[in-house]
Design a protein around this motif. Structure first.
Motif, mmCIF file in Angstrom:
data_model
loop_
_atom_site.group_PDB
_atom_site.id
_atom_site.type_symbol
_atom_site.label_atom_id
_atom_site.label_comp_id
_atom_site.label_asym_id
_atom_site.label_seq_id
_atom_site.Cartn_x
_atom_site.Cartn_y
_atom_site.Cartn_z
ATOM 1 N N GLN A 52 32.278 114.086 89.510
ATOM 2 C CA GLN A 52 33.138 114.233 90.867
ATOM 3 C C GLN A 52 33.878 115.884 90.795
ATOM 4 O O GLN A 52 34.951 115.749 89.998
ATOM 5 C CB GLN A 52 34.289 113.308 91.153
ATOM 6 N N VAL A 53 33.225 116.668 91.399
ATOM 7 C CA VAL A 53 33.844 117.955 91.392
ATOM 8 C C VAL A 53 35.187 117.985 92.403
ATOM 9 O O VAL A 53 36.040 118.460 92.224
ATOM 10 C CB VAL A 53 32.821 119.092 91.640
ATOM 11 N N ILE A 94 36.032 126.565 100.549
ATOM 12 C CA ILE A 94 34.888 126.370 101.560
ATOM 13 C C ILE A 94 33.447 126.924 101.311
ATOM 14 O O ILE A 94 33.782 128.011 100.869
ATOM 15 C CB ILE A 94 35.440 127.185 102.987
ATOM 16 N N THR A 95 32.596 126.084 101.652
ATOM 17 C CA THR A 95 31.191 126.850 101.417
ATOM 18 C C THR A 95 30.419 126.682 102.459
ATOM 19 O O THR A 95 30.955 125.965 103.765
ATOM 20 C CB THR A 95 30.493 126.278 100.266
ATOM 21 N N VAL A 123 32.980 130.551 99.180
ATOM 22 C CA VAL A 123 31.781 130.690 98.532
ATOM 23 C C VAL A 123 30.614 130.560 99.231
ATOM 24 O O VAL A 123 30.362 129.393 99.742
ATOM 25 C CB VAL A 123 31.774 130.058 97.164
ATOM 26 N N GLY A 124 29.582 131.538 99.439
ATOM 27 C CA GLY A 124 28.621 131.317 100.103
ATOM 28 C C GLY A 124 27.445 130.195 99.603
ATOM 29 O O GLY A 124 27.105 130.416 98.319
ATOM 30 N N SER A 125 26.500 129.439 100.318
ATOM 31 C CA SER A 125 25.741 128.802 99.590
ATOM 32 C C SER A 125 24.623 128.517 100.596
ATOM 33 O O SER A 125 24.647 128.903 101.697
ATOM 34 C CB SER A 125 26.038 127.233 99.275
ATOM 35 N N ASP A 164 36.850 130.914 89.893
ATOM 36 C CA ASP A 164 37.249 129.358 89.614
ATOM 37 C C ASP A 164 36.475 128.856 90.613
ATOM 38 O O ASP A 164 35.797 127.689 90.770
ATOM 39 C CB ASP A 164 38.715 129.111 89.564
ATOM 40 N N ALA A 165 36.344 129.150 92.061
ATOM 41 C CA ALA A 165 35.931 128.701 93.194
ATOM 42 C C ALA A 165 34.474 128.794 92.849
ATOM 43 O O ALA A 165 33.636 127.635 93.379
ATOM 44 C CB ALA A 165 36.295 129.255 94.546
ATOM 45 N N LEU A 166 33.948 129.767 92.602
ATOM 46 C CA LEU A 166 32.367 130.087 92.335
ATOM 47 C C LEU A 166 31.819 128.769 91.386
ATOM 48 O O LEU A 166 30.810 128.305 91.479
ATOM 49 C CB LEU A 166 32.217 131.499 91.864
ATOM 50 N N SER A 167 32.580 128.906 90.324
ATOM 51 C CA SER A 167 32.216 127.661 89.179
ATOM 52 C C SER A 167 32.170 126.369 89.753
ATOM 53 O O SER A 167 31.226 125.577 89.586
ATOM 54 C CB SER A 167 33.226 128.084 88.050
ATOM 55 N N LYS A 168 33.274 126.145 90.600
ATOM 56 C CA LYS A 168 33.208 124.545 91.011
ATOM 57 C C LYS A 168 32.027 124.585 92.102
ATOM 58 O O LYS A 168 31.487 123.510 92.076
ATOM 59 C CB LYS A 168 34.731 124.368 91.766
ATOM 60 N N ILE A 169 31.761 125.484 92.882
ATOM 61 C CA ILE A 169 30.707 125.469 93.929
ATOM 62 C C ILE A 169 29.418 125.280 92.990
ATOM 63 O O ILE A 169 28.519 124.396 93.574
ATOM 64 C CB ILE A 169 30.725 126.380 94.814
#
Lengths: 281, 281
Positions: free
Chosen positions: B2-3, B96-97, B121-123, B158-163
């Motif tokens: 669970q991220v 937010i992504t 972070v864009g996805s 940190d956000a990038l790694s979570k996404i």
């Protein structure tokens, strides 16, 4: 409805095999004989339930001599040569047809040059996939699909009528056209589409790993045998170039609207193509 | 794994709905909240098993205020506006992504303009079809598919790694790229393909009744929502025109080889495209 008693199929691949499978499973013929190029195909044609017996190409004469209908189901480039060979061994009253993707060259070469008493009528069922071999034969492959049958001033009317009844017995919707009209139509609906799909694949040659399912659908037909398409391009060159020119004109219009951010016109074209495509669902 | 505990999905269509379905069925989140535009979608999102609860867009603030992750899963043209609105109600620490098909414009507008403590972070997951609505949501839609995640010099590490962990928890293969690289890649593998399919449909507008399954496969993506593609064309105009130019160059080469009956070169190109396409099977 049995239109022909004995049927010989030269080339028992996906299309030839599917014809045989229907003929046998629906008892639309008394005997189906396959004529194949490779030893392996003798077994596969039987295994697929497409033929009662199969012979190799060097025994083509044996395979076709009693046939009431001879179907040339090989790639376009082989049809004319095999048609002439088959006609030389066919019995009087036999009818020959083919399933080739172009018609003008084939009909010109076969319709008026066969021995007395042997008639030729060109056909092109719009069914089949990029798959090869009798093991990919399918029951009801032609059901609900268009099948072009060609008529010229030289076409024997009785043979034409029988060939039309034959395709209808397999469930196809027969479309009677001249060979020229046929080649014009398929240049747009089929040949152009193949060249476009192949060009999309080549455009993306360095990025294939990033493609997704949409790309795979769009380019699936690029999987078909190159040799087959080489024949098609050679025998329908003029009409294909005409369709390619029109296609590029439409692409250029898209390019212009995108680059100029002409939202109104772009929206109109995207909506038009979506609505047209929806009509096929 | 669970991220994120609470996840809000803005736009519960095929893609947003499929994310929710995975999160819920695999217990990858404690709560999934959907934010939808139409009343009908409130029910559909629940019915599809994509959300625990859903709210309408005018209650967006309520929907996102407790979320650890907010996913913008609307058409490209709505992402920036809704991203800003969502950020204004998001809690400190929220990430937010989005799932938009273009990245440069979106990342530029969202990454550096959000309130303190809210990271973007864009996805872009490369999955989904031409279908619409939560009822077309699928389990495991992202499994084994590429998902682009963008990194710029402003991206919070940190956000990038979570996404990235988030998409991997849905089974996606994460591809880290700059927004510019992303837009270049998808111009070729996706946007060009769409324009080509739409152009093929328009080319054949008077002959649609003669098309067969190959044509339908090749042009399936032309069924997708025109508005969505309008947004894409507007936000990735430059790269799309570059890919269109290259595509037309390849088409012209085909045209020349066909018209000149240059069998050797034509065979080479048909074989090349076939071999390349085979590598995707």
């Amino acid at each position: 409805m049995q239109v022909f008693k004995k049927v010989a199929i030269i080339g028992v691949g996906e299309v030839g095999g599917s014809i045989g499978k229907d003929l046998k499973s629906k008892r639309l013929a008394e005997e189906v004989i396959g004529v194949v190029r490779r030893k392996k195909s003798l077994k596969e044609a039987k295994q697929a339930g497409a033929v009662d017996r199969a012979v190799l190409l060097d025994r083509l004469g044996d395979g076709v001599k009693d046939a009431d209908l001879i179907i040339l189901a090989t790639p376009v480039g082989k049809i004319i040569g095999l048609g002439k060979r088959a006609a030389a061994s066919a019995k009087k009253g036999a009818i020959i047809t083919d399933v080739g993707s172009t018609k003008k060259v084939i009909v010109e070469k076969l319709e008026r040059s066969l021995p007395e008493g042997i008639k030729f009528v060109g056909s092109h069922p719009m069914a089949g996939s990029e798959k090869k071999g009798a093991l990919n034969a399918e029951k009801d492959l032609f059901k609900g699909h268009n099948c072009f049958v060609t008529k010229t001033k030289y076409t024997d009317r009785d043979a034409l009528s029988k060939i039309k009844r034959f395709w209808r017995s397999l469930g196809a919707d027969v479309v009677e056209v001249s060979p020229g009209e046929h080649d014009k139509i398929v240049a747009w609906v089929s040949h152009l589409v193949h060249i476009a799909a192949s060009s999309l694949v080549i455009s993306n040659k360095d990025l294939l790993k990033f493609t997704a399912s949409g790309f795979r659908d769009t380019t699936r037909i690029a999987l078909s045998t190159p040799g087959l398409w080489l024949d098609i391009c050679q025998t329908n060159a003029k009409e294909i170039t005409v369709s390619l020119d029109k296609f590029m004109k439409i692409l250029k219009t898209f390019r212009k609207l995108i680059s100029k951010k002409n939202t109104a016109q772009l929206s109109k074209m995207l909506n038009q193509s979506r609505d047209l495509r929806c009509s096929l669902e």
